[in-house]
Design a protein around this motif. Structure first.
Motif, PDB file in Angstrom:
ATOM      1  N   ARG A  89       0.709  -1.195  -0.027  1.00 56.82           N
ATOM      2  CA  ARG A  89      -0.072   0.102   0.015  1.00 56.82           C
ATOM      3  C   ARG A  89       0.891   1.204   0.059  1.00 56.82           C
ATOM      4  NH1 ARG A  89      -5.408  -1.000   1.650  1.00 56.82           N
ATOM      5  NH2 ARG A  89      -5.477  -3.057   2.168  1.00 56.82           N
ATOM      6  N   HIS A  90       2.286   1.038   0.083  1.00 56.44           N
ATOM      7  CA  HIS A  90       3.094   2.234   0.238  1.00 56.44           C
ATOM      8  C   HIS A  90       3.153   2.769  -1.073  1.00 56.44           C
ATOM      9  CE1 HIS A  90       6.376   4.920   0.740  1.00 56.44           C
ATOM     10  NE2 HIS A  90       6.169   4.773   2.203  1.00 56.44           N
ATOM     11  N   PRO A  91       3.273   4.106  -1.393  1.00 58.79           N
ATOM     12  CA  PRO A  91       3.137   4.632  -2.708  1.00 58.79           C
ATOM     13  C   PRO A  91       4.615   4.284  -3.295  1.00 58.79           C
ATOM     14  CG  PRO A  91       2.263   6.295  -1.318  1.00 58.79           C
ATOM     15  CD  PRO A  91       2.970   4.968  -0.460  1.00 58.79           C
ATOM     16  N   ALA A  92       5.658   4.118  -2.761  1.00 60.06           N
ATOM     17  CA  ALA A  92       6.957   3.742  -3.209  1.00 60.06           C
ATOM     18  C   ALA A  92       6.969   2.842  -4.007  1.00 60.06           C
ATOM     19  CB  ALA A  92       7.945   4.156  -2.235  1.00 60.06           C
ATOM     20  N   ALA A  93       5.996   1.690  -3.477  1.00 58.16           N
ATOM     21  CA  ALA A  93       6.082   0.479  -3.919  1.00 58.16           C
ATOM     22  C   ALA A  93       5.716   0.333  -5.573  1.00 58.16           C
ATOM     23  CB  ALA A  93       5.085  -0.612  -3.477  1.00 58.16           C
ATOM     24  N   ALA A  94       5.312   1.406  -6.113  1.00 57.32           N
ATOM     25  CA  ALA A  94       4.738   1.419  -7.548  1.00 57.32           C
ATOM     26  C   ALA A  94       6.037   2.151  -8.336  1.00 57.32           C
ATOM     27  CB  ALA A  94       3.741   2.268  -7.493  1.00 57.32           C
ATOM     28  N   LEU A  95       6.796   2.741  -7.606  1.00 60.26           N
ATOM     29  CA  LEU A  95       8.041   3.113  -8.249  1.00 60.26           C
ATOM     30  C   LEU A  95       9.405   2.531  -8.281  1.00 60.26           C
ATOM     31  CD1 LEU A  95       7.407   6.908  -6.845  1.00 60.26           C
ATOM     32  CD2 LEU A  95       6.758   6.060  -9.237  1.00 60.26           C
TER      33      LEU A  95
END
Length: 106
Positions: A89-95
């Motif tokens: 759920r952490h936004p950085a996981a998508a980057l």
């Protein structure tokens, strides 16, 4: 069980990941987030090694990769499955990537 989330992204492209504050707020409200922090850029890092009783220092990290650890979060949850859900759920996981690692001492 306590886990450390090590948040790695390409620091040349990301100064601050949008949505991190909302993620931290949500996880604090859930009672699973104990601490979260960002790290200064790798250009401010120093790597320390001891070889044959000699202290060796080098500037920056010793990793030949674009993704660098840029922050960390200490969480406490029921099991690895919940820790993975929180990390995803952490936004950085998508980057970049988030390494989920259990702590040795509880």
């Amino acid at each position: 069980m306590k886990y450390l989330l090590m948040i790695a992204t390409d620091e040349s492209k990301v100064l601050e990941v949008e949505g991190c504050s909302a993620w931290a707020r949500e996880m604090t409200e859930r009672g699973v987030l104990h601490e979260v922090t960002g790290l200064r850029p790798t250009s401010d890092a120093t790597t320390v090694r001891v070889r044959a009783a000699e202290v060796l220092l080098s500037d920056g990290p010793f990793a030949e990769t674009k993704d660098q650890i840029g922050g960390a979060a200490l969480i406490e949850c029921a099991d690895l499955d919940e820790a993975i859900d929180i990390a995803s759920r952490h936004p950085a996981a998508a980057l970049g990537a988030i390494e989920v690692r259990p702590l040795m001492v509880q």
